[in-house]
Write a protein that holds these residues in place. Structure first.
Motif, PDB file in Angstrom:
ATOM      1  N   TYR A 126      -2.658   3.407   6.707  1.00 44.36           N
ATOM      2  CA  TYR A 126      -3.485   4.206   7.728  1.00 44.36           C
ATOM      3  C   TYR A 126      -2.757   4.911   8.827  1.00 44.36           C
ATOM      4  CZ  TYR A 126      -7.903   3.023   5.459  1.00 44.36           C
ATOM      5  OH  TYR A 126      -9.053   2.841   4.958  1.00 44.36           O
ATOM      6  N   VAL A 127      -2.873   6.128   9.094  1.00 43.32           N
ATOM      7  CA  VAL A 127      -2.012   6.410  10.289  1.00 43.32           C
ATOM      8  C   VAL A 127      -1.990   5.833  11.612  1.00 43.32           C
ATOM      9  CG1 VAL A 127      -1.997   8.406  12.057  1.00 43.32           C
ATOM     10  CG2 VAL A 127      -2.339   8.948   9.704  1.00 43.32           C
ATOM     11  N   GLU A 128      -3.227   4.970  11.995  1.00 40.28           N
ATOM     12  CA  GLU A 128      -3.086   4.130  13.210  1.00 40.28           C
ATOM     13  C   GLU A 128      -2.152   3.063  13.107  1.00 40.28           C
ATOM     14  OE1 GLU A 128      -7.321   2.452  12.819  1.00 40.28           O
ATOM     15  OE2 GLU A 128      -6.814   1.221  11.107  1.00 40.28           O
ATOM     16  N   SER A 129      -1.576   2.714  11.901  1.00 41.11           N
ATOM     17  CA  SER A 129      -0.650   1.425  11.998  1.00 41.11           C
ATOM     18  C   SER A 129       0.818   2.056  12.166  1.00 41.11           C
ATOM     19  CB  SER A 129      -0.587   0.903  10.316  1.00 41.11           C
ATOM     20  OG  SER A 129      -0.111   1.568   9.548  1.00 41.11           O
ATOM     21  N   LEU A 130       0.713   3.080  12.352  1.00 44.24           N
ATOM     22  CA  LEU A 130       2.344   3.726  12.702  1.00 44.24           C
ATOM     23  C   LEU A 130       2.859   3.523  13.944  1.00 44.24           C
ATOM     24  CD1 LEU A 130       2.414   7.102  10.579  1.00 44.24           C
ATOM     25  CD2 LEU A 130       2.967   4.623   9.931  1.00 44.24           C
ATOM     26  N   SER A 131       4.226   3.223  14.170  1.00 44.62           N
ATOM     27  CA  SER A 131       4.707   3.378  15.524  1.00 44.62           C
ATOM     28  C   SER A 131       4.928   4.669  16.095  1.00 44.62           C
ATOM     29  CB  SER A 131       6.118   2.562  15.421  1.00 44.62           C
ATOM     30  OG  SER A 131       6.892   3.335  14.751  1.00 44.62           O
ATOM     31  N   GLY A 132       5.421   4.861  17.215  1.00 48.03           N
ATOM     32  CA  GLY A 132       5.472   6.199  17.710  1.00 48.03           C
ATOM     33  C   GLY A 132       6.625   6.906  16.987  1.00 48.03           C
ATOM     34  N   GLY A 133       7.626   6.389  16.687  1.00 51.04           N
ATOM     35  CA  GLY A 133       8.767   7.085  16.168  1.00 51.04           C
ATOM     36  C   GLY A 133       8.288   7.287  14.468  1.00 51.04           C
ATOM     37  N   GLN A 134       7.733   6.493  13.745  1.00 54.06           N
ATOM     38  CA  GLN A 134       7.064   6.732  12.538  1.00 54.06           C
ATOM     39  C   GLN A 134       6.005   8.166  12.494  1.00 54.06           C
ATOM     40  OE1 GLN A 134       5.594   2.865  11.671  1.00 54.06           O
ATOM     41  NE2 GLN A 134       7.352   2.318  10.679  1.00 54.06           N
ATOM     42  N   LYS A 135       5.226   8.145  13.482  1.00 56.85           N
ATOM     43  CA  LYS A 135       4.135   9.359  13.610  1.00 56.85           C
ATOM     44  C   LYS A 135       5.060  10.614  13.718  1.00 56.85           C
ATOM     45  CE  LYS A 135      -0.209   7.271  15.443  1.00 56.85           C
ATOM     46  NZ  LYS A 135      -0.526   6.879  16.552  1.00 56.85           N
ATOM     47  N   GLN A 136       5.932  10.506  14.799  1.00 57.73           N
ATOM     48  CA  GLN A 136       7.098  11.847  14.919  1.00 57.73           C
ATOM     49  C   GLN A 136       7.576  12.110  13.598  1.00 57.73           C
ATOM     50  OE1 GLN A 136       6.273  13.374  17.340  1.00 57.73           O
ATOM     51  NE2 GLN A 136       8.032  13.096  18.885  1.00 57.73           N
ATOM     52  N   ARG A 137       8.121  11.003  12.648  1.00 60.93           N
ATOM     53  CA  ARG A 137       8.385  11.507  11.481  1.00 60.93           C
ATOM     54  C   ARG A 137       7.478  12.200  10.336  1.00 60.93           C
ATOM     55  NH1 ARG A 137      11.146   6.143  11.469  1.00 60.93           N
ATOM     56  NH2 ARG A 137      10.379   5.809   9.665  1.00 60.93           N
ATOM     57  N   LEU A 138       6.209  11.588  10.777  1.00 61.26           N
ATOM     58  CA  LEU A 138       5.219  12.132   9.847  1.00 61.26           C
ATOM     59  C   LEU A 138       4.909  13.218  10.163  1.00 61.26           C
ATOM     60  CD1 LEU A 138       2.941  11.343   7.705  1.00 61.26           C
ATOM     61  CD2 LEU A 138       1.339  10.776   9.583  1.00 61.26           C
ATOM     62  N   SER A 139       4.706  13.707  11.521  1.00 60.24           N
ATOM     63  CA  SER A 139       4.491  15.072  11.716  1.00 60.24           C
ATOM     64  C   SER A 139       5.626  16.186  11.530  1.00 60.24           C
ATOM     65  CB  SER A 139       4.235  15.151  13.542  1.00 60.24           C
ATOM     66  OG  SER A 139       5.442  15.136  14.057  1.00 60.24           O
ATOM     67  N   GLY A 183      20.569  -3.092  16.958  1.00 63.37           N
ATOM     68  CA  GLY A 183      20.867  -2.474  15.717  1.00 63.37           C
ATOM     69  C   GLY A 183      20.346  -1.058  15.853  1.00 63.37           C
ATOM     70  N   LYS A 184      21.028  -0.101  14.929  1.00 60.25           N
ATOM     71  CA  LYS A 184      20.574   1.266  14.983  1.00 60.25           C
ATOM     72  C   LYS A 184      20.033   1.646  13.636  1.00 60.25           C
ATOM     73  CE  LYS A 184      25.151   3.497  13.841  1.00 60.25           C
ATOM     74  NZ  LYS A 184      25.965   4.204  14.476  1.00 60.25           N
ATOM     75  N   ALA A 185      19.973   0.800  12.751  1.00 61.85           N
ATOM     76  CA  ALA A 185      19.218   0.837  11.260  1.00 61.85           C
ATOM     77  C   ALA A 185      17.770   1.115  11.799  1.00 61.85           C
ATOM     78  CB  ALA A 185      19.572  -0.086  10.496  1.00 61.85           C
ATOM     79  N   LEU A 186      17.154   1.889  10.765  1.00 61.61           N
ATOM     80  CA  LEU A 186      15.664   1.890  11.111  1.00 61.61           C
ATOM     81  C   LEU A 186      15.035   0.753  10.641  1.00 61.61           C
ATOM     82  CD1 LEU A 186      13.791   4.160  11.577  1.00 61.61           C
ATOM     83  CD2 LEU A 186      13.412   4.591   9.178  1.00 61.61           C
ATOM     84  N   ARG A 187      14.000   0.371  11.371  1.00 58.32           N
ATOM     85  CA  ARG A 187      13.369  -0.923  11.225  1.00 58.32           C
ATOM     86  C   ARG A 187      11.786  -0.617  11.047  1.00 58.32           C
ATOM     87  NH1 ARG A 187      15.312  -4.288  16.173  1.00 58.32           N
ATOM     88  NH2 ARG A 187      14.570  -2.234  17.207  1.00 58.32           N
ATOM     89  N   ASP A 188      11.030  -1.489  10.429  1.00 57.44           N
ATOM     90  CA  ASP A 188       9.571  -1.251  10.115  1.00 57.44           C
ATOM     91  C   ASP A 188       8.968  -0.736  11.487  1.00 57.44           C
ATOM     92  OD1 ASP A 188       9.511  -1.098   7.534  1.00 57.44           O
ATOM     93  OD2 ASP A 188       8.707  -3.371   7.124  1.00 57.44           O
ATOM     94  N   GLY A 189       9.233  -1.634  12.598  1.00 54.09           N
ATOM     95  CA  GLY A 189       8.382  -1.396  13.765  1.00 54.09           C
ATOM     96  C   GLY A 189       9.013  -0.564  14.667  1.00 54.09           C
ATOM     97  N   ASP A 190       9.914   0.179  14.321  1.00 52.32           N
ATOM     98  CA  ASP A 190      10.594   1.174  15.177  1.00 52.32           C
ATOM     99  C   ASP A 190       9.684   1.927  15.832  1.00 52.32           C
ATOM    100  OD1 ASP A 190       9.931   2.963  12.941  1.00 52.32           O
ATOM    101  OD2 ASP A 190      11.296   4.592  14.090  1.00 52.32           O
ATOM    102  N   SER A 191       9.706   2.217  17.215  1.00 49.73           N
ATOM    103  CA  SER A 191       8.882   3.092  17.946  1.00 49.73           C
ATOM    104  C   SER A 191       8.997   4.438  18.477  1.00 49.73           C
ATOM    105  CB  SER A 191       8.361   2.353  19.214  1.00 49.73           C
ATOM    106  OG  SER A 191       9.576   2.017  20.014  1.00 49.73           O
TER     107      SER A 191
END
Ligand SMILES: Nc1ncnc2c1ncn2[C@@H]1O[C@H](COP(=O)(O)OP(=O)(O)OP(=O)(O)O)[C@@H](O)[C@H]1O
Length: 254
Positions: free
Chosen positions: A127-140, A246-254
């Motif tokens: 669900y969208v609600e489970s995304l971090s800020g960074g993930q939401k930006q990427r989705l948008s 680390g600069k790699a993308l992580r699951d919980g990136d915000s």
């Protein structure tokens, strides 16, 4: 490179306030064009007129040969707009979000590919609600590209993101540019503008006060005799932060 966007003598007044006062510039195909300026300079108003979201008082915007004032409906299919604060339904799966956006343009797309493009493939059923800020930006960003626009607008896309998420978004924006899409963005981050933008317009009081590549703008300042005290830092605090976390993308990136 040919011009994808032509803005000529654009003006907008709100009551007594001349928010945009005769702005002209062009953007090439496959170029990242940055608009910088202090709060209230007229950046958002300029973008919104280009995006058909705000009536143009005078002047013109032509995108891929189509006049925004004369054919606003046609323009909507030519442009993608990433909203400043994306509003998605919390209880919607990411894959459904992509499908809904595509359907709004009468398109059927490979939704997984769009999620893959922004490293959200594994979240397809979340669900969208489970995304971090960074993930939401990427989705948008990916939702704004479902209809294959030629010009992509982003208004302060990395505000509020942590350093990893910002850098990740820079890479994403470059990938969009490398697909031949013209990107027009505003930012208050000078490092971001310098790294990302092919050319920059600096706005102040509703007008463009300088327009060139970041390198040329800096050269012009130096030619005017600008000097600052020499302090050579081989690294800065952001480098420390990135090195430690680390600069790699992580699951919980915000
Ligand atoms: N709907 C409106 N009604 C009246 N005045 C407005 C409206 N929208 C913007 N303005 C004014 O127009 C000027 C330009 O605003 P705009 O939002 O375009 O600036 P900006 O450069 O995007 O600023 P920021 O960096 O704060 O986003 C400002 O003085 C603002 O107060």
């Amino acid at each position: 490179m040919s011009n994808m966007v032509e803005v000529k003598n654009l003006k907008k007044r709100y009551g007594d306030k001349q928010a945009v006062n005769g702005v002209s510039f062009s953007v090439k195909k496959g170029e990242i064009f940055g608009i910088l300026g202090p709060n209230g300079a007229g950046k958002t108003t300029t973008l919104e007129m280009m995006e058909t979201l705000r009536p143009i008082d005078s002047g013109s915007v032509v995108i891929d040969g189509i006049d925004v004032k004369k054919q606003p409906q046609a323009i909507k299919y030519l442009i993608g707009v990433q909203p400043q604060s994306p509003a998605f339904q919390d209880k919607t799966q990411l894959i459904e979000v992509i499908q809904m956006f595509a359907a709004a343009y009468g398109e059927k797309v490979d939704a997984m590919q769009f999620l893959r493009d922004v490293d959200l493939e594994e979240k397809a059923k979340s669900y969208v609600e489970s995304l971090s800020g960074g993930q939401k930006q990427r989705l948008s960003i990916t939702t704004a590209l479902v209809h294959g626009p030629k010009v992509f607008f982003l208004d302060e896309p990395t505000t509020g993101l942590d350093p990893q998420a910002r850098r990740n978004l820079w890479e994403l924006i470059k990938k969009v540019r490398d697909r031949g899409i013209s990107v027009i963005m505003t930012t208050h981050y000078m490092d971001e503008a310098e790294i990302l933008c092919d050319r920059i317009a600096v706005m102040d009081n509703g007008a463009i006060v300088a327009l060139d590549t970041p390198k040329n703008l800096i050269q012009q300042l130096l030619k005017r005799g600008f000097k600052k005290p020499q302090e050579v830092h081989q690294a800065n605090l952001e480098d420390v932060f990135i090195d430690l976390t680390g600069k790699a993308l992580r699951d919980g990136d915000s």
